[in-house]
Write a protein that holds these residues in place. Structure first.
Motif, mmCIF file in Angstrom:
data_model
loop_
_atom_site.group_PDB
_atom_site.id
_atom_site.type_symbol
_atom_site.label_atom_id
_atom_site.label_comp_id
_atom_site.label_asym_id
_atom_site.label_seq_id
_atom_site.Cartn_x
_atom_site.Cartn_y
_atom_site.Cartn_z
ATOM 1 N N LEU B 289 0.800 -1.213 0.000
ATOM 2 C CA LEU B 289 0.000 0.000 0.000
ATOM 3 C C LEU B 289 0.833 1.264 0.000
ATOM 4 O O LEU B 289 0.347 2.318 -0.398
ATOM 5 C CB LEU B 289 -0.939 0.024 1.209
ATOM 6 N N VAL B 290 2.063 1.180 0.471
ATOM 7 C CA VAL B 290 2.884 2.387 0.480
ATOM 8 C C VAL B 290 3.924 2.321 -0.630
ATOM 9 O O VAL B 290 3.882 3.094 -1.587
ATOM 10 C CB VAL B 290 3.551 2.581 1.859
ATOM 11 N N HIS B 291 4.821 1.360 -0.511
ATOM 12 C CA HIS B 291 5.942 1.371 -1.455
ATOM 13 C C HIS B 291 5.541 0.940 -2.849
ATOM 14 O O HIS B 291 5.996 1.522 -3.837
ATOM 15 C CB HIS B 291 7.062 0.486 -0.915
ATOM 16 N N GLY B 292 4.697 -0.076 -2.924
ATOM 17 C CA GLY B 292 4.264 -0.505 -4.248
ATOM 18 C C GLY B 292 3.501 0.591 -4.956
ATOM 19 O O GLY B 292 3.708 0.864 -6.143
ATOM 20 N N ARG B 293 2.654 1.237 -4.207
ATOM 21 C CA ARG B 293 1.825 2.287 -4.803
ATOM 22 C C ARG B 293 2.663 3.480 -5.225
ATOM 23 O O ARG B 293 2.514 4.007 -6.331
ATOM 24 C CB ARG B 293 0.787 2.725 -3.769
ATOM 25 N N TRP B 294 3.571 3.877 -4.352
ATOM 26 C CA TRP B 294 4.430 5.004 -4.713
ATOM 27 C C TRP B 294 5.279 4.672 -5.921
ATOM 28 O O TRP B 294 5.485 5.511 -6.789
ATOM 29 C CB TRP B 294 5.359 5.343 -3.535
#
Lengths: 340, 638
Positions: B289-294
């Motif tokens: 949710l954080v790194h993949g999305r960014w």
């Protein structure tokens, strides 16, 4: 599967197991990345978003700035007197600039633009007798190097224009045309140099031949003024500065302004004498002569003024439209309806 | 089983102890022994060997022999082993489900175990309409069960597996997602799965499974784990992620698109064969949710912008071709062309690709729906590329024709030339650089100091390098390489040149701003809404405190005993352990489970009862114990 007792602590510290990512291997050596703002991607930042509060004022401001600029440019451009070929009376007391214009002349053709030798024009002795290959086929003639070489130099504009004023007595007065100060200072004083100084050019250019289509060699461009002869002849420099577009004008002469009260070109009949040397019919080109005054924005070009007015008005209009849309739809844009 | 010591019978003491252990969620084991006579043993061993090499009814004969020897054991005592789920597993699964990620559990545990785990980690829920169980022993039984499940979920479903089978599209068939009413779960056994994964029935199985919100496969072999993952990969347009921590998960981790290994007590095999590895399951939430999305956001912005700036740069030459006799004369200075991608626009776009974020990590956790644009491939697709090309076309038109018209028949304020090729080149390249820099500014949504320095620095470097190259010094060194001498000084001191640059940049950018603003107003995306909310809050919110976790030092928790078919299954289903006499228990670290002594009205984690007892009935004097979390190896098929 879940058969072994798991001794993991809450934050993932292992005892003895080699770690990856955020877990520590042992108490002494930790592979955990530093908790700095840079490494944890928490750098302080400005996060702009396009809200109505920023966009709409920006549109209105741009509109309000552009429209006056446009009006100013348009009015300035209108005040510039420019006439081609046929003279009309003028009351200006500023300098009047005389240009020759050419149409359908592609000075921006790639092969043409390349066809010059800047080292030779800089006065480099070795380049004088051995010009660069880019100048082909205008490089050698009669077994000698051409100076100046290249197609640009070869096609130098060689019409002469003379302007006479017929005053009330009927005498024909020659209007003095200044031929210096028409090229860029950097061109005249840095980029173009005569080989071996400005004196004794005939000797300096010995061993070279004139360009194929010239009548006179380069050291005869202006024998009366050594500061305007050879490569540093200003007409030559102006011509060598290739134009960007197929229709262009180049500064030919300047008519100096007289006393403050006397108009530079008083009303009356004028006669323009053209020595028609330059052949343009073969490529369907056209020649013209332009007399123009100048303002802070250059010559007469209403485009910029009109463009500014147009863009400013569009901006203003868009601002109004977006304001209406924003009012109608903004009640829908509540953050409460984020699906969660 | 007899008691060891005839005088002190153990069983009456053992039974309540075992029940107490199971009530606390420990895996219980009763130990018993028996002395074997050596001759008897040799004879039994011989018969065992015969049975194990028998050609007929090997299983039955072995069973018989085992039954024979495992009789009349003497009870020694009881042991209990604790096994627990990692922290944060239910929350992670809940968040990932909200992000439209489908989670399947593939475990080697028994069905009851797997079901309990499913309930305890939020995968199966009370509110689900129905949980289907597939445990048939023959292909037909399995097919029947799958069909029934499907008909129950979607009564009017078309029978054929691919609804659009009549299409003539060649290529691999893709199973589309189907909408069902309500939420369902599917539990399938390993031996049923073996039939379900056969070629004739795999699509049937996949279709039924994809209609369910949660799928649990139990008693699965490592090979079957990989087969399930491959099945999803093959027939669904989805990206699969497999996460596991043991050597038996390696095949599944390798089969999936993304393999995640959890490093830990079970060794490093899973880690060594994975793409990403970390120590706890809950880190998966941050990874996705954080790194993949960014990462997706940054990649797409980078690509779109890179194509835009280069297309714009190139299309200008196309328009100039009409005015230079199609001689391929470049509009720009040759040095500019060299340094454009190398120096003038390299660092800003790199900075955007490294640092850009739309919302920070706390907000990303709060709104898992932000993950959906990545799943739908919204930011960079053929459509996005086409829009980028169109935008470049428009920009190039503006960037050429405005300078063209402005410079037509124009001169300097002292009458000299400014419409020459070199001045025109300088004008257009400056306009281009300003336009693409402003466009970058519009693309970037996270201006760190680094980014600001990169952007402003690049513009400064452009002017510095340009003036250096157009200076007298450089010309004197190499006349033929620096023919643009004096151009900067002679054209950039003209007000109408700067007015042209201003007009061009504004006109390039105006439609983009208008379009984006209209989109935000008329059809805001989830990103827009969240960013708007962030701005309203003007500070990062505290992490959600709906469940405050207390750091426990004691490991005794309540939960289920799950390891044996016989024995304490009745205990589990009776729910006896959910009600305890209100014995005084020390609060604080020794307190079991959550900080809530009552139960939270929402969520699984406090006081859930899989037996279906209503949570709201709090009898007086009874302390509700909260749920145990068991660590498991799960397969999250996205």
């Amino acid at each position: 599967m879940a058969s072994s007792y798991n001794a993991k602590e809450e934050d993932g510290h292992h005892s003895g197991a080699p770690a990856h990512g955020g877990a520590a291997a042992a108490a002494a050596k930790s592979k955990k990345p530093d908790n700095t703002a840079f490494k944890q991607q928490r750098l302080p930042a400005w996060q702009p978003i396009l809200t109505a509060g920023t966009v709409l004022p920006a549109f209105f401001v741009i509109g309000l700035i552009f429209i006056p600029i446009g009006i100013g440019l348009f009015v300035t451009s209108n005040n510039i007197r420019e006439f081609e070929v046929t003279a009309t009376p003028t009351r200006d007391t500023s300098n009047v600039f005389m240009y020759y214009g050419l149409s359908n002349f592609y000075q921006n053709h790639r092969r043409y633009v390349k066809s010059r030798d800047d080292s030779q024009l800089y006065g480099d002795r070795s380049a004088l007798t051995n010009p660069s290959k880019e100048c082909e086929p205008y490089r050698m003639s009669d077994g000698q190097a051409i100076a100046p070489c290249g197609a640009i130099a070869n096609s130098l504009f060689n019409d002469t224009l003379e302007l006479y004023h017929i005053d009330s007595n009927g005498t024909r007065n020659t209007i003095p045309l200044v031929k210096k100060g028409i090229a860029w200072w950097t061109d005249k004083h840095v980029k173009f140099r005569n080989p071996g100084g400005n004196n004794n050019l005939t000797a300096a250019f010995r061993g070279t031949s004139k360009p194929v289509n010239w009548r006179k060699p380069v050291y005869d461009l202006d024998p009366s003024d050594p500061d305007n002869n050879g490569f540093i002849n200003e007409d030559f420099i102006v011509w060598m500065r290739t134009a960007a577009l197929p229709t262009f004008r180049k500064l030919y002469r300047i008519i100096q302004k007289k006393a403050v009260t006397t108009p530079t070109l008083p009303s009356g009949r004028y006669v323009l004498n053209i020595s028609y040397n330059y052949p343009v019919l073969s490529f369907d080109g056209r020649k013209r002569m332009i007399l123009s005054t100048i303002s802070w924005m250059g010559g007469k070009n209403p485009f910029l003024g009109i463009a500014y007015i147009t863009v400013g008005s569009i901006c203003f209009f868009l601002g109004v439209v977006l304001l209406i849309i924003h009012h109608k739809y903004d009640t829908r844009n509540n953050s409460a309806d984020i699906p969660n | 089983m007899k008691d060891v010591d005839g005088n002190h019978p153990i069983r009456p003491r053992a039974t309540p102890v075992l029940q107490e252990f199971a009530g606390e969620g420990l895996r219980t084991l009763a130990l018993a022994y028996k002395d074997l006579d050596e001759d008897y043993f040799h004879q039994w061993k011989r018969r065992h060997h015969e049975a194990s090499t028998a050609l007929e009814d090997r299983e039955g004969r072995l069973d018989q022999l085992y039954e024979e020897v495992e009789k009349d054991l003497l009870l020694l005592g009881a042991t209990a082993i604790e096994d627990k789920l990692q922290d944060g597993v239910p929350q992670t699964i809940e968040q990932l489900s909200k992000a439209d990620i489908k989670i399947w559990v593939l475990t080697g545990d028994k069905q009851e175990t797997a079901e309990n785990i499913g309930y305890s980690c939020n995968l199966l829920q009370e509110e689900m309409n129905e949980i289907f169980t597939v445990s048939g022993n023959s292909p037909d039984a399995v097919r029947e069960e799958l069909r029934n499940a499907r008909n129950a979920m979607k009564p009017d479903a078309v029978d054929s597996v691919f609804p659009s089978e009549r299409s003539l599209v060649k290529g691999p068939k893709v199973l589309m997602d189907e909408e069902v009413n309500g939420e369902h779960g599917l539990v399938i056994n390993g031996h049923s799965l073996a039939y379900a994964l056969e070629h004739g029935m795999e699509l049937e199985f996949l279709r039924t499974a994809c209609m369910c919100k949660a799928v649990i496969c139990c008693r699965v072999t490592p090979l079957q784990k990989a087969q399930v993952v491959e099945l999803v990969k093959k027939y669904k347009r989805a990206v699969t992620l497999a996460i596991g921590d043991g050597a038996n998960d390696v095949s599944m981790i390798k089969a999936a698109h993304i393999g995640v290994g959890i490093s830990g007590q079970e060794g490093m095999q899973a880690v060594l064969s994975s793409d990403y590895s970390f120590a706890q399951f809950r880190f998966l939430q941050r990874l996705l949710l954080v790194h993949g999305r960014w990462s997706y956001l940054r990649m797409c912005k980078f690509l779109r912008y890179f194509f835009y700036k280069n297309f714009t740069f190139t299309f200008v030459h196309f328009w100039y071709g009409f005015f230079c006799g199609f001689s391929a004369q470049t509009v720009y200075d040759e040095w500019f062309i060299t340094l454009y991608n190398l120096m003038y626009t390299a660092l800003p776009v790199l900075g955007m690709g490294l640092f850009d974020q739309d919302v920070n990590d706390a907000w990303s956790f709060q709104h898992p729906r932000l993950y959906v644009p990545g799943q739908l491939n919204l930011y960079f697709s053929k459509r996005a590329f086409f829009k980028c090309a169109l935008h470049s076309c428009y920009s190039s038109l503006v960037l050429f024709f405005i300078p063209y018209a402005a410079v037509q028949d124009t001169v300097r304020d002292d009458g000299r030339d400014v419409a020459d090729y070199q001045s025109f080149a300088l004008l257009t390249q400056t306009c281009l650089l300003f336009a693409v820099c402003i466009q970058l500014g519009l693309e970037m949504s996270y201006w760190t100091a680094v980014n600001t320095i990169f952007v402003l620095g690049s513009l400064t470097v452009y002017f510095a390098v340009t003036f250096t190259m157009y200076s007298n010094g450089m010309f004197l060194v190499l006349p033929s390489a620096f023919p643009f001498i004096g151009t900067g000084r002679n054209s950039l001191n003209q007000p109408n040149i700067w007015l042209t640059i201003l007009l061009t940049s504004t006109l390039c950018v105006l439609p983009v701003v208008t379009y984006r603003f209209l989109l935000i107003q008329l059809c805001p995306t989830i990103n827009d809404k969240v960013m708007f909310k962030v701005r309203q809050t003007k500070a990062s919110p505290p992490p959600p405190t709906r469940r405050a976790r207390i750091r426990r030092t004691s490991s005794r928790r309540s939960g289920y005993a799950f390891s044996h078919a016989q024995g304490y299954g009745d205990l589990v289903t009776s729910g006896w352990f959910l009600r305890r006499p209100a014995a005084p228990r020390p609060l604080g670290p020794a307190h079991a489970g959550r900080a809530t002594t009552g139960f939270s009205p929402m969520g699984r984690s406090a006081g859930y009862s899989p037996t279906g007892r209503p949570q709201n009935a709090k009898a007086p004097g009874v302390e509700v114990t909260s749920l145990q979390m068991y660590r498991t190896i799960s397969d999250a098929a996205l």
